[in-house]
Structure formats: C-alpha cells, structure tokens
Design an enzyme around this catalytic site. Structure first.
Site, short mmCIF file in Angstrom:
data_model
loop_
_atom_site.label_atom_id
_atom_site.label_comp_id
_atom_site.label_asym_id
_atom_site.label_seq_id
_atom_site.Cartn_x
_atom_site.Cartn_y
_atom_site.Cartn_z
N ASP A 87 -15.22 -70.63 7.69
CA ASP A 87 -13.85 -70.16 7.46
C ASP A 87 -13.83 -68.90 6.60
O ASP A 87 -12.93 -68.06 6.73
CB ASP A 87 -13.01 -71.26 6.82
CG ASP A 87 -12.44 -72.22 7.86
OD1 ASP A 87 -12.32 -71.82 9.02
OD2 ASP A 87 -12.12 -73.37 7.50
N HIS A 121 -7.59 -72.94 4.64
CA HIS A 121 -8.57 -73.94 5.09
C HIS A 121 -9.81 -73.91 4.19
O HIS A 121 -10.30 -74.96 3.76
CB HIS A 121 -8.99 -73.66 6.54
CG HIS A 121 -7.87 -73.73 7.51
ND1 HIS A 121 -7.98 -73.28 8.81
CD2 HIS A 121 -6.61 -74.19 7.40
CE1 HIS A 121 -6.85 -73.46 9.44
NE2 HIS A 121 -5.99 -74.01 8.61
N TYR A 125 -11.30 -77.09 1.24
CA TYR A 125 -12.58 -77.75 0.96
C TYR A 125 -12.88 -77.72 -0.53
O TYR A 125 -13.43 -78.69 -1.08
CB TYR A 125 -13.70 -77.08 1.76
CG TYR A 125 -13.51 -77.18 3.25
CD1 TYR A 125 -13.53 -78.42 3.89
CD2 TYR A 125 -13.29 -76.05 4.03
CE1 TYR A 125 -13.34 -78.52 5.26
CE2 TYR A 125 -13.10 -76.15 5.40
CZ TYR A 125 -13.12 -77.38 6.01
OH TYR A 125 -12.92 -77.47 7.37
N HIS A 215 -4.67 -71.37 16.79
CA HIS A 215 -5.51 -70.18 16.62
C HIS A 215 -6.29 -69.88 17.90
O HIS A 215 -6.27 -68.75 18.41
CB HIS A 215 -6.46 -70.46 15.46
CG HIS A 215 -7.09 -69.26 14.86
ND1 HIS A 215 -7.76 -69.31 13.67
CD2 HIS A 215 -7.17 -67.98 15.26
CE1 HIS A 215 -8.22 -68.11 13.36
NE2 HIS A 215 -7.87 -67.28 14.33
#
Length: 339
Positions: A87, A121, A125, A215
């Site tokens: 990401d 995103h 994490y 996306h």
C-alpha cells in the site's frame, strides 16, 4: 463539451498546463459538467465509504490475540507489514502515476482520492500493530520486510510499469496491486476470523477489501476505455501484455506465499484465493478468466468472511457495510419534540 463550456477547449488542467511547457491558461475543475459519469459515480462511492481505522475497536481482539502462539502472532504481523509495503508503493507511486494520464479532469481527482484512500489502508495496519504488538515485534516485522527477497521481488515488480512511458501499461500495473497482489495476505485474517480469532481486525481488512474492489474496477474500466479506441492489432498486443505480466506476478506470488505460510498449511488455499481475484482483475480489464473452479476453490467458511459482519458483497454500489457506519447530522424541528 457543450457550447456552454467553450472555455474547456481553450484551457488546460494544471497538469496539462505543465505538460504543455507552462504555456496557455489553466482551468478549474468543474463538477457541474461531468465528461464521464463513471468518474462522479466512483468519487461518490469512495467518499461515502470513507472510514478511519481508529473507529474500529481493534482492542477487542486482544483476548483472541493473546490466545495465539508466538508463531501465529509473528505470521500475522509479518503478513500485515508486507501488505503495508504494497500500500505504501500504491499510495506514493501507483495511483499518483495515473493522474497525468487521466482522460478527464475528474479522473485526476479520483486517483488523488485513491492515493489518500490507500494511505488510510497503510495507516490502518499501524493501528493494528500499535494495539496488538510490542515495539520490538513491530521493529522485527519491518526489518523482515526489507530483508525478505521474495517479498521485495514481488513488491518491486510493478514499479517500472508504474513509471513507464506507456500509460496503458501503467494503468494495468495500478490495477494489479488492488486487483491481485494483496489477496494472498488478505486470506490470513479471513481464515482466522472464520475460527473466531481477531474479528475486529478482519473488519478492517473487509473495509480495505471493499475499497480495493472499487479501485480495481475503476482502473480496469479506464483501461478498457483507452484500449477499445486502438486498432485491433494493438488491442491484441495489450491483451498479451496483460496476461504475460499477470502470469509472471502469479509465479512471484506463489513463491512468496509458500515461504510465508510454510509450516501453517495455508499456502495452497491462499494461492487459490489469489487466483480467484486474478480472474476478477482480468474481467475488469475486459478479458475472460482462464482459471478453473478447481484452481480457485476456496473453503466456504473463508469465502463467507468476505461479507460477514460488514454485510457487503463485491457489488460496490450496494453501500456502506454495517461494521462501520458514519453518523448523519440532521437539524431538529419543534415538531420532533412533541411526543
């Protein structure tokens, strides 16, 4: 453009102005005149789906986290750190690279939004780590990322295509990350959630997955718009390129997943999950999936996790999931207080 918008053909977007040697005049984006309705449709869905990881009660997973063995904890942490790297690449390279090659002004804004979305995103994490892990565990995982050759190989593979002089190859690379490369890692939290482990963490992954579906769909759609304008011979060249790059990436992914899940017995089904989504990626690009039902067979309990709790499916126009609902403020009237 209609006659009421003659300014459009006499001006440039700011990016177009730079590409034109900083000559001419720049226009502002006009959301009241939409060149491609899909731009507004996707923009609206992405903004309606907006979420932040801090709103998800990951701390409720501490009990089940502490029930995992050290080996499983390390596997989860490494898997999520690997996803963070992907990401990070998509946010800072992949989506940004699509902006200069946009077909419309609004597409530029959609990809700018995508870049921020992917940044959320990557941040999510970090929220999981700060809740479940010690500082030493987090440090070890990030050290593992830079030293794992198979992880680095698959992460680096798309970078030259992002920065390619060929906008269509760049578009395919931008679609491959959310359309294929992340799913071998997504498999793990769904596997655990199906067994009652880390359910709130898996809610975050579902929200990420919901965004990835939009996306990938949008990038595939924009790719199709450009390809269908080309001569048949050129279309076939790009089709060949798409399959070649996908198959190369599949081999890199298989090598990585077999190493990642070694000793846990998860590699084969994680690969099947990845191939299932590779087929979806191809369909979004306008091609048929070559993968057989046997190659993409996923256990029912894991497949059910794709929609569990979040109450979502892969039709992203179905709306927000129930695991994250943004409040709507409405001014009260005098009549509201008459009981």
């Amino acid at each position: 453009m209609s006659n009421n918008n003659k300014y459009y053909d006499k001006s440039f977007s700011p990016l177009g102005y730079v590409a034109n040697g900083q000559k001419g005049v720049m226009r502002s984006i006009n959301w009241n005149v939409i060149n491609d309705p899909k731009d507004l449709e996707v923009w609206t869905r992405v903004t309606q789906n907006f979420w932040l990881p801090e709103k998800i009660p990951v701390s409720n997973d501490l009990k089940s986290w502490n029930e995992l063995t050290p080996e499983w904890k390390q596997l989860v942490t490494r898997t999520f750190t690997g996803l963070t790297l992907l990401d990070t690449i998509q946010c800072t390279l992949g989506d940004i690279a699509q902006i200069p090659n946009s077909l419309t002004d609004h597409e530029q804004f959609v990809y700018a939004n995508f870049s921020f979305m992917v940044g959320v995103h990557a941040r999510s994490y970090g929220t999981i780590f700060s809740t479940l892990n010690t500082s030493d565990e987090i440090e070890e995982a990030h050290e593992w990322v830079i030293n794992n050759e198979k992880l680095q190989a698959r992460a680096k593979f798309l970078v030259p295509y992002y920065t390619s002089d060929d906008p269509l190859k760049s578009k395919i690379a931008a679609a491959l990350m959310p359309g294929f490369l992340l799913y071998g890692g997504f498999y793990l939290p769904f596997y655990l959630a199906a067994r009652g482990k880390l359910p709130n963490t898996s809610d975050i992954i579902r929200l990420i997955l919901r965004d990835k579906v939009i996306h990938n769909y949008y990038s595939g759609y924009k790719y199709r718009l450009k390809v269908q304008k080309l001569p048949k011979e050129k279309q076939e060249e790009y089709k060949k390129f798409v399959f070649e790059i996908l198959y190369k990436l599949i081999e890199l992914e298989k090598d990585f997943l077999r190493e990642l899940y070694d000793g846990f017995g998860l590699a084969d089904e994680a690969i099947a999950f990845s191939l299932y989504n590779a087929g979806k990626f191809l369909q979004n690009c306008g091609y048929e999936s070559p993968f057989t039902p046997e190659e993409t067979k996923i256990s029912p309990e894991v497949f059910a996790q794709l929609s569990a709790r979040a109450d979502e499916n892969h039709d992203f126009f179905s709306g927000n999931g129930s695991s994250y609902i943004m409040g709507v403020t409405e001014e009260t009237q005098d009549d509201d207080w008459e009981f």
